[in-house]
Write an enzyme that holds these catalytic residues in place. Structure first.
Site, PDB file in Angstrom:
ATOM      1  CG  ASN A   8      -6.803  -2.165  -6.372  1.00  0.00           C
ATOM      2  OD1 ASN A   8      -6.047  -2.965  -5.971  1.00  0.00           O
ATOM      3  ND2 ASN A   8      -7.406  -1.376  -5.500  1.00  0.00           N
ATOM      4  CG  ASP A  62      -2.085   1.196   1.008  1.00  0.00           C
ATOM      5  OD1 ASP A  62      -2.447   1.534  -0.025  1.00  0.00           O
ATOM      6  OD2 ASP A  62      -2.255   1.426   2.288  1.00  0.00           O
TER       7      ASP A  62
END
Length: 237
Positions: A66, A18
């Site tokens: 995503n 991340d």
């Protein structure tokens, strides 16, 4: 290094990669530059885990959520995924077994073919297991397992009372693998983000305030040391 190898030996680690976009934004770069740098870190940390004697490492590369990102960013991530899929063949030299977790159906056919080839070519390797989660979500994985078991019941091959935690685990993408000892989340966030929800029931959570493209081997050392300081009671005293 010997002490770290002793502490890392046999561990299963889940890593949520991340902070790529934020890393790029801080430098005035396009978000795709962060993903490229993050992919390089992924390769280095994979090699280091192998050197340390880690049993398995699972990287959260692309989640089912995503797809909501801007199309140009999704396209760039998929291109990088393709490039690193091809390079994944190099991991055979390190004796790694490569497994892809997630729903492959939405991916381009050429990527699906590469994934099958890599898994087949590395299936009998005896070193570290490298799991790459692509179009993966923890909830969809559990739903998938439940549907498979429901189909077995419908076919008369299984009774509802036969469904146990062990059977559920056997229908997860990580079938036959050890559950993660700890889940590592860099970038300062403190959530699982739909990652390995079934497998992480008793995993330790290690958060680090470092963006993934800045993540180093020393950071992994610190994460392993933090995990080894934890007392794992698994519901006991």
């Amino acid at each position: 290094m010997p002490d770290l190898q002793r502490m890392a030996q046999g561990l299963s680690i889940g890593i949520i990669m991340d902070g790529n976009g934020r890393w790029a934004k801080k430098r005035g770069l396009p978000r795709t530059a962060g993903h490229k740098k993050g992919a390089e870190v992924f390769q280095d940390i994979t090699r280091y885990c192998n050197q340390l004697g880690v049993e398995a490492v699972t990287f959260y590369a692309f989640s089912t959520e995503n797809w909501r990102r801007p199309q140009d960013e999704v396209n760039a991530i998929m291109r990088l995924f393709g490039e690193y899929l091809i390079k994944a063949f190099d991991y055979e030299k390190e004796n790694n077994r490569v497994v892809f977790l997630g729903d492959r159906a939405p991916l381009e056919a050429k990527y699906q073919q590469l994934m099958r080839e890599i898994e087949t070519k590395t299936a009998h390797n005896t070193g570290m297991t490298l799991n790459i989660a692509v179009n993966y979500g923890g909830r969809p994985e559990i739903v998938r397992a439940a549907r498979q078991l429901a189909e077995l019941v419908q076919q008369g091959l299984l009774q509802p009372g036969d469904i146990t935690e062990e059977r559920m685990s056997d229908h997860m993408y990580t079938r036959g693998q050890k559950d993660p000892d700890f889940i590592l989340r860099p970038s300062g966030e403190k959530r699982l983000s739909n990652f390995m929800l079934w497998q992480s029931a008793y995993s330790e959570l290690v958060e680090m305030d470092v963006l993934w493209p800045d993540f180093t081997r020393a950071d992994l050392d610190a994460a392993i040391e933090e995990f080894q300081r934890r007392s794992r009671r698994f519901g006991g005293i």
